[in-house]
Design a protein around this motif. Structure first.
Motif, PDB file in Angstrom:
ATOM      1  N   LEU A 246       0.827  -1.204   0.000  1.00 22.43           N
ATOM      2  CA  LEU A 246       0.000   0.000   0.000  1.00 22.43           C
ATOM      3  C   LEU A 246       0.865   1.259   0.000  1.00 22.43           C
ATOM      4  CD1 LEU A 246      -2.909   1.049   0.079  1.00 22.43           C
ATOM      5  CD2 LEU A 246      -2.770   1.022   2.570  1.00 22.43           C
ATOM      6  N   ASN A 247       2.052   1.191   0.595  1.00 23.13           N
ATOM      7  CA  ASN A 247       2.960   2.343   0.584  1.00 23.13           C
ATOM      8  C   ASN A 247       3.393   2.685  -0.841  1.00 23.13           C
ATOM      9  OD1 ASN A 247       2.908   2.630   3.374  1.00 23.13           O
ATOM     10  ND2 ASN A 247       4.676   1.280   3.688  1.00 23.13           N
ATOM     11  N   SER A 311     -12.200   2.794   4.729  1.00 27.22           N
ATOM     12  CA  SER A 311     -12.343   4.214   4.393  1.00 27.22           C
ATOM     13  C   SER A 311     -11.000   4.924   4.357  1.00 27.22           C
ATOM     14  CB  SER A 311     -13.271   4.899   5.396  1.00 27.22           C
ATOM     15  OG  SER A 311     -12.746   4.814   6.706  1.00 27.22           O
ATOM     16  N   SER A 312      -9.986   4.358   5.026  1.00 27.50           N
ATOM     17  CA  SER A 312      -8.673   5.002   5.060  1.00 27.50           C
ATOM     18  C   SER A 312      -7.866   4.769   3.788  1.00 27.50           C
ATOM     19  CB  SER A 312      -7.871   4.492   6.264  1.00 27.50           C
ATOM     20  OG  SER A 312      -7.641   3.089   6.148  1.00 27.50           O
ATOM     21  N   MET A 313      -8.277   3.820   2.947  1.00 23.48           N
ATOM     22  CA  MET A 313      -7.512   3.527   1.733  1.00 23.48           C
ATOM     23  C   MET A 313      -8.342   3.594   0.456  1.00 23.48           C
ATOM     24  SD  MET A 313      -7.065  -0.629   1.937  1.00 23.48           S
ATOM     25  CE  MET A 313      -6.170  -0.556   3.475  1.00 23.48           C
ATOM     26  N   ASP A 335     -20.599  -1.299  10.135  1.00 19.42           N
ATOM     27  CA  ASP A 335     -20.082   0.018  10.540  1.00 19.42           C
ATOM     28  C   ASP A 335     -18.978   0.564   9.635  1.00 19.42           C
ATOM     29  OD1 ASP A 335     -21.856   0.158  12.671  1.00 19.42           O
ATOM     30  OD2 ASP A 335     -20.505  -0.922  14.012  1.00 19.42           O
ATOM     31  N   PRO A 336     -17.947  -0.221   9.266  1.00 21.04           N
ATOM     32  CA  PRO A 336     -16.925   0.338   8.368  1.00 21.04           C
ATOM     33  C   PRO A 336     -17.480   0.764   7.019  1.00 21.04           C
ATOM     34  CG  PRO A 336     -16.143  -1.685   9.406  1.00 21.04           C
ATOM     35  CD  PRO A 336     -17.608  -1.589   9.683  1.00 21.04           C
ATOM     36  N   GLN A 343     -18.385   8.892   2.884  1.00 22.03           N
ATOM     37  CA  GLN A 343     -17.280   9.558   2.200  1.00 22.03           C
ATOM     38  C   GLN A 343     -17.443   9.534   0.675  1.00 22.03           C
ATOM     39  OE1 GLN A 343     -13.396   8.310   3.413  1.00 22.03           O
ATOM     40  NE2 GLN A 343     -13.845   8.381   5.601  1.00 22.03           N
ATOM     41  N   LEU A 344     -18.013   8.454   0.155  1.00 24.65           N
ATOM     42  CA  LEU A 344     -18.111   8.312  -1.297  1.00 24.65           C
ATOM     43  C   LEU A 344     -19.395   8.885  -1.871  1.00 24.65           C
ATOM     44  CD1 LEU A 344     -16.790   4.641  -1.650  1.00 24.65           C
ATOM     45  CD2 LEU A 344     -15.539   6.769  -2.068  1.00 24.65           C
ATOM     46  N   LYS A 345     -20.343   9.217  -1.020  1.00 24.72           N
ATOM     47  CA  LYS A 345     -21.603   9.756  -1.492  1.00 24.72           C
ATOM     48  C   LYS A 345     -21.373  11.084  -2.212  1.00 24.72           C
ATOM     49  CE  LYS A 345     -26.334  10.628   0.038  1.00 24.72           C
ATOM     50  NZ  LYS A 345     -27.257  10.693   1.196  1.00 24.72           N
TER      51      LYS A 345
END
Length: 389
Positions: A246-247, A311-313, A335-336, A343-345
């Motif tokens: 991911l980095n 949501s963080s990635m 929940d996640p 966020q994507l809405k």
């Protein structure tokens, strides 16, 4: 079950000479499987070898041994049978002794002869009794060709948490929602034994590119366990399945759109692969994966959450997804996915959170009913389409 006169090489078992494996506590020699067709059924002999049997004739023979004629059973029922554990004349020690001396079908025949209530049961109850004893005393094994469906059922049977409660019907929905097909390029974030990557490999038939993104500095030892279990040739796996941290993906996201990087031609990679060290091969794999992502036109994204928050990635990964391309996120809890949805809405189309639910039914002649025990839910899926808004 006799193998057909002609069959493909892919349908023949070609591995396992002088090898053993354990089924429960039983040690089994699998050398007799060589040259047999997948789907064949074998019986475990007293010397731990496997003997090929015709499963239809075998089952019909063992069933008829203990059953009376249909006319005699039509008039019987079980209302007067008392279940007091005294119907079997043989003791446990007697059964353990004969298990070492006679075959499984002979054990069942002996148990039927020494049962004081078997003749009083109706036909259905007699069949049920025999099936139960077969499962206990007849060591029959059917060897199937590895598939993602079998792997999913195996992992789920060992423990749903082993693959993060992902069920086979949920996996099929994810592959469908992501429109996975041969020749496509896909990103997958999979921390559960590579089960999503294996699903992509089977659906694309090894014809396409899959970038497996891991959240650690280096991938753990089991990140491709399910992929290797499918027994694809090493050349197919190395050409179609790539991995990237991911980095590295985050560093790529900081570059300008549309920049490209040339890689070693595929033919050169094949010719020189034997001479490369493991480190050099890993560097080539990373280079190829980066070159593929730099085009920012991947055909789909599949993400399975476990030890991280999607949501963080998700915003980083969506940068490499082509416009009008689908993405699918699975989570055992909702929940996640709620956070991702918020966020994507307004940035993506056709966003939807759905709960996967499946109820299996037993369908037999004259009796159909749902299974008595089942999982209420496999988890939740967030799906959507990337859009330029």
């Amino acid at each position: 079950m006799e193998p057909p006169s002609t069959c493909n090489d892919d349908d023949i078992i070609n591995d396992g000479v002088d090898k053993y494996f354990y089924m429960g506590k039983q040690k089994i020699n699998i050398s007799s499987l060589i040259g047999q067709k997948f789907g064949s059924t074998f019986q475990l002999t007293s010397d731990k070898n496997l003997k090929l049997v015709n499963v239809f004739d075998f089952c019909n023979t063992t069933t008829k041994d203990g059953l009376n004629s249909q006319e005699a059973n039509e008039q019987k029922d079980n209302r007067f049978i008392k279940d007091d554990n005294r119907s079997q004349k043989l003791t446990r020690n007697d059964i353990e002794k004969i298990k070492k001396e006679i075959s499984g079908e002979e054990i069942i025949k002996t148990l039927v002869e020494n049962s004081s209530t078997f003749e009083e049961k109706n036909k259905f109850s007699q069949q049920k009794y025999l099936v139960k004893k077969k499962q206990k005393y007849l060591n029959l094994f059917t060897v199937f060709k590895p598939s993602i469906k079998l792997l999913m059922e195996m992992y789920f049977a060992k423990g749903p948490s082993k693959n993060n409660f992902l069920r086979v019907d949920t996996l099929s929905q994810m592959l469908t929602l992501c429109n996975v097909m041969a020749g496509g390029n896909y990103m997958v974030v999979d921390s559960n034994l590579g089960i999503l990557s294996a699903g992509l490999m089977e659906r694309t038939a090894g014809k396409g590119s899959i970038v497996q993104i891991f959240n650690e500095t280096i991938p753990n030892g089991s990140y491709r366990q399910a992929v290797y279990a499918l027994n694809y040739p090493e050349s197919v796996v190395s050409e179609s399945l790539l991995s990237l941290s991911l980095n590295d993906v985050y560093e790529l996201s900081l570059e300008e759109n549309g920049s490209t990087c040339e890689t070693m031609p595929t033919g050169v990679q094949k010719d020189s692969r034997q001479m490369l060290t493991k480190r050099e091969m890993r560097l080539q794999e990373v280079t190829r994966a980066k070159s593929l992502l730099r085009h920012r036109d991947m055909h789909g994204l599949l993400l399975l959450t476990k030890d991280y928050d999607p949501s963080s990635m998700i915003h980083i990964l969506l940068q490499f997804l082509g416009l009008s391309r689908p993405f699918v996120i699975f989570s055992h809890s909702i929940d996640p996915l709620k956070e991702c949805y918020i966020q994507l809405k307004g940035k993506c189309l056709f966003l939807r959170i759905s709960e996967t639910w499946l109820r299996k039914y037993q369908v037999l002649e004259g009796r159909t009913r749902p299974e008595m025990t089942m999982n209420s839910s496999s988890g939740f899926v967030l799906s959507g389409i990337k859009a330029e808004i």
